[in-house]
Write a protein that holds these residues in place. Structure first.
Motif, PDB file in Angstrom:
ATOM      1  N   ILE A  83       0.818  -1.208   0.000  1.00 30.48           N
ATOM      2  CA  ILE A  83       0.000   0.000   0.000  1.00 30.48           C
ATOM      3  C   ILE A  83       0.858   1.267   0.000  1.00 30.48           C
ATOM      4  O   ILE A  83       1.625   1.521   0.941  1.00 30.48           O
ATOM      5  N   ASP A  84       0.741   2.035  -1.070  1.00 29.16           N
ATOM      6  CA  ASP A  84       1.234   3.415  -1.172  1.00 29.16           C
ATOM      7  C   ASP A  84       2.719   3.607  -0.885  1.00 29.16           C
ATOM      8  O   ASP A  84       3.111   4.642  -0.332  1.00 29.16           O
ATOM      9  N   LEU A  85       3.548   2.654  -1.264  1.00 27.73           N
ATOM     10  CA  LEU A  85       4.996   2.870  -1.152  1.00 27.73           C
ATOM     11  C   LEU A  85       5.436   3.601  -2.415  1.00 27.73           C
ATOM     12  O   LEU A  85       5.998   3.034  -3.339  1.00 27.73           O
ATOM     13  N   GLN A  86       5.151   4.877  -2.401  1.00 32.42           N
ATOM     14  CA  GLN A  86       5.361   5.761  -3.538  1.00 32.42           C
ATOM     15  C   GLN A  86       6.165   6.973  -3.082  1.00 32.42           C
ATOM     16  O   GLN A  86       6.278   7.248  -1.888  1.00 32.42           O
ATOM     17  N   ASN A  87       6.737   7.655  -4.054  1.00 34.50           N
ATOM     18  CA  ASN A  87       7.694   8.727  -3.775  1.00 34.50           C
ATOM     19  C   ASN A  87       7.224   9.738  -2.740  1.00 34.50           C
ATOM     20  O   ASN A  87       7.966  10.094  -1.826  1.00 34.50           O
ATOM     21  N   GLY A  88       5.998  10.235  -2.874  1.00 36.97           N
ATOM     22  CA  GLY A  88       5.519  11.274  -1.965  1.00 36.97           C
ATOM     23  C   GLY A  88       5.483  10.857  -0.514  1.00 36.97           C
ATOM     24  O   GLY A  88       5.872  11.623   0.375  1.00 36.97           O
ATOM     25  N   PHE A  89       5.042   9.633  -0.249  1.00 38.59           N
ATOM     26  CA  PHE A  89       4.944   9.166   1.135  1.00 38.59           C
ATOM     27  C   PHE A  89       6.290   8.709   1.674  1.00 38.59           C
ATOM     28  O   PHE A  89       6.560   8.825   2.863  1.00 38.59           O
ATOM     29  N   LEU A  90       7.116   8.175   0.799  1.00 38.57           N
ATOM     30  CA  LEU A  90       8.434   7.724   1.244  1.00 38.57           C
ATOM     31  C   LEU A  90       9.362   8.881   1.584  1.00 38.57           C
ATOM     32  O   LEU A  90      10.345   8.697   2.286  1.00 38.57           O
TER      33      LEU A  90
ATOM     34  N   PRO B  18       6.027   4.718  13.743  1.00 40.28           N
ATOM     35  CA  PRO B  18       7.176   4.640  14.632  1.00 40.28           C
ATOM     36  C   PRO B  18       8.479   4.224  13.963  1.00 40.28           C
ATOM     37  O   PRO B  18       9.520   4.237  14.587  1.00 40.28           O
ATOM     38  N   ARG B  19       8.439   3.838  12.685  1.00 42.78           N
ATOM     39  CA  ARG B  19       9.695   3.447  12.025  1.00 42.78           C
ATOM     40  C   ARG B  19       9.872   4.281  10.765  1.00 42.78           C
ATOM     41  O   ARG B  19       8.898   4.724  10.174  1.00 42.78           O
ATOM     42  N   PRO B  20      11.106   4.479  10.343  1.00 42.15           N
ATOM     43  CA  PRO B  20      11.371   5.253   9.132  1.00 42.15           C
ATOM     44  C   PRO B  20      10.770   4.588   7.896  1.00 42.15           C
ATOM     45  O   PRO B  20      10.738   3.359   7.783  1.00 42.15           O
ATOM     46  N   THR B  21      10.328   5.413   6.954  1.00 39.25           N
ATOM     47  CA  THR B  21       9.738   4.882   5.726  1.00 39.25           C
ATOM     48  C   THR B  21      10.738   4.043   4.939  1.00 39.25           C
ATOM     49  O   THR B  21      10.350   3.058   4.306  1.00 39.25           O
TER      50      THR B  21
ATOM     51  N   MET C 284       5.324  -1.662   7.914  1.00 37.12           N
ATOM     52  CA  MET C 284       4.356  -0.569   7.778  1.00 37.12           C
ATOM     53  C   MET C 284       4.680   0.512   8.791  1.00 37.12           C
ATOM     54  O   MET C 284       5.344   0.265   9.811  1.00 37.12           O
ATOM     55  N   THR C 285       4.256   1.711   8.475  1.00 40.85           N
ATOM     56  CA  THR C 285       4.445   2.839   9.372  1.00 40.85           C
ATOM     57  C   THR C 285       3.352   3.856   9.114  1.00 40.85           C
ATOM     58  O   THR C 285       2.528   3.683   8.222  1.00 40.85           O
TER      59      THR C 285
ATOM     60  N   ILE D 150       2.126   2.150   3.837  1.00 38.85           N
ATOM     61  CA  ILE D 150       1.970   3.438   4.515  1.00 38.85           C
ATOM     62  C   ILE D 150       0.583   3.972   4.139  1.00 38.85           C
ATOM     63  O   ILE D 150       0.196   3.885   2.987  1.00 38.85           O
ATOM     64  N   ALA D 151      -0.132   4.524   4.985  1.00 40.23           N
ATOM     65  CA  ALA D 151      -0.001   4.674   6.415  1.00 40.23           C
ATOM     66  C   ALA D 151      -0.817   3.588   7.097  1.00 40.23           C
ATOM     67  O   ALA D 151      -1.921   3.267   6.677  1.00 40.23           O
ATOM     68  N   THR D 152      -0.268   3.070   8.155  1.00 40.86           N
ATOM     69  CA  THR D 152      -0.879   1.951   8.874  1.00 40.86           C
ATOM     70  C   THR D 152      -2.350   2.196   9.177  1.00 40.86           C
ATOM     71  O   THR D 152      -3.191   1.340   8.907  1.00 40.86           O
ATOM     72  N   SER D 153      -2.665   3.362   9.738  1.00 37.58           N
ATOM     73  CA  SER D 153      -4.028   3.635  10.207  1.00 37.58           C
ATOM     74  C   SER D 153      -4.958   4.140   9.112  1.00 37.58           C
ATOM     75  O   SER D 153      -6.151   4.335   9.369  1.00 37.58           O
ATOM     76  N   ILE D 154      -4.430   4.336   7.917  1.00 37.80           N
ATOM     77  CA  ILE D 154      -5.273   4.876   6.846  1.00 37.80           C
ATOM     78  C   ILE D 154      -5.365   3.858   5.705  1.00 37.80           C
ATOM     79  O   ILE D 154      -6.281   3.048   5.662  1.00 37.80           O
ATOM     80  N   GLY D 155      -4.427   3.882   4.768  1.00 29.69           N
ATOM     81  CA  GLY D 155      -4.504   2.996   3.614  1.00 29.69           C
ATOM     82  C   GLY D 155      -4.405   1.531   3.955  1.00 29.69           C
ATOM     83  O   GLY D 155      -5.132   0.694   3.407  1.00 29.69           O
ATOM     84  N   VAL D 156      -3.495   1.180   4.871  1.00 29.14           N
ATOM     85  CA  VAL D 156      -3.325  -0.231   5.226  1.00 29.14           C
ATOM     86  C   VAL D 156      -4.552  -0.740   5.983  1.00 29.14           C
ATOM     87  O   VAL D 156      -5.113  -1.785   5.640  1.00 29.14           O
ATOM     88  N   GLU D 157      -4.978   0.006   7.000  1.00 32.82           N
ATOM     89  CA  GLU D 157      -6.136  -0.442   7.781  1.00 32.82           C
ATOM     90  C   GLU D 157      -7.399  -0.501   6.928  1.00 32.82           C
ATOM     91  O   GLU D 157      -8.174  -1.458   7.025  1.00 32.82           O
ATOM     92  N   SER D 158      -7.631   0.498   6.090  1.00 36.91           N
ATOM     93  CA  SER D 158      -8.821   0.490   5.233  1.00 36.91           C
ATOM     94  C   SER D 158      -8.811  -0.706   4.295  1.00 36.91           C
ATOM     95  O   SER D 158      -9.844  -1.354   4.085  1.00 36.91           O
TER      96      SER D 158
END
Length: 194
Positions: free
Chosen positions: A15-22, A28-31, A157-158, A130-138
């Motif tokens: 989920i969303d491992l793309q330039n903008g989020f990275l 709690p951990r680095p992207t 995930m982070t 990324i992000a655990t509570s948004i894209g990953v959880e959804s």
């Protein structure tokens, strides 16, 4: 937290491992750590002939395709930088991978992800991103609702907020599937796909 098994037809969904989020630091951990762990999982899934699904989120530069509805969070007011929605080069470039573009939090809503998984007879997904509570959880919630076995690689995930990440991992994910580490998933891949 324990991952007990992998189905014969399991897919890795990133989920969303793309330039903008990275480019953001992550908590709690680095992207970069999330990306590195996901790359090892993607390589292992590919080596075992299992599907890798790379999901990215995008939006029209002017925000015209934004999800409607009132929220308390401010809306984006400026266009994102060029290339923000491109998949990380470390993951991209594998023609056998499935690419999914979404415009919402979940990788299932408004996409053909479910159809593409079912055509491959996938019954289980392993989630990272990324992000655990948004894209990953959804996406995990939707996968559970669609009847998939859900496995969450918590160390791949982070989030932008460590408390939000912790809440998803400790309170939500155990109700949706099994949570473990990338090492657990690698071990199961080696054992079940030997």
């Amino acid at each position: 937290m324990a991952v007990t098994s992998l189905d014969t037809e399991t897919a890795l969904v990133v989920i969303d491992l793309q330039n903008g989020f990275l480019a953001a630091p992550g908590s709690p951990r680095p992207t970069g750590e999330v990306l590195a762990r996901t790359v090892t999982l993607a390589d292992a899934f590919r080596a075992h002939g299992l599907p890798v699904v790379l999901v990215r989120v995008t939006a029209a530069p002017d925000g015209s395709d934004a999800v409607p509805g009132r929220t308390e969070a401010p809306r984006r007011t400026q266009a994102p930088p060029p290339g923000w929605d491109e998949i990380a080069p470390e993951l991209a470039g594998h023609p056998q991978d499935v690419l999914v573009t979404k415009r919402n939090w979940s990788a299932f809503y408004g996409t053909d992800l479910d159809l593409r998984l079912r055509r491959r007879r996938v019954s289980q997904i392993v989630l990272t991103g990324i992000a655990t509570s948004i894209g990953v959880e959804s996406t995990a919630r939707a996968a559970y609702e669609h009847g998939y076995h859900v496995t969450l690689a918590a160390d791949a995930m982070t989030d932008t907020d460590a408390d939000a990440h912790r809440h998803s991992v400790e309170k939500i994910f155990p109700r949706l599937g099994e949570t473990g580490a990338t090492a657990d998933i690698h071990a199961l891949l080696a054992r079940t796909r030997a």
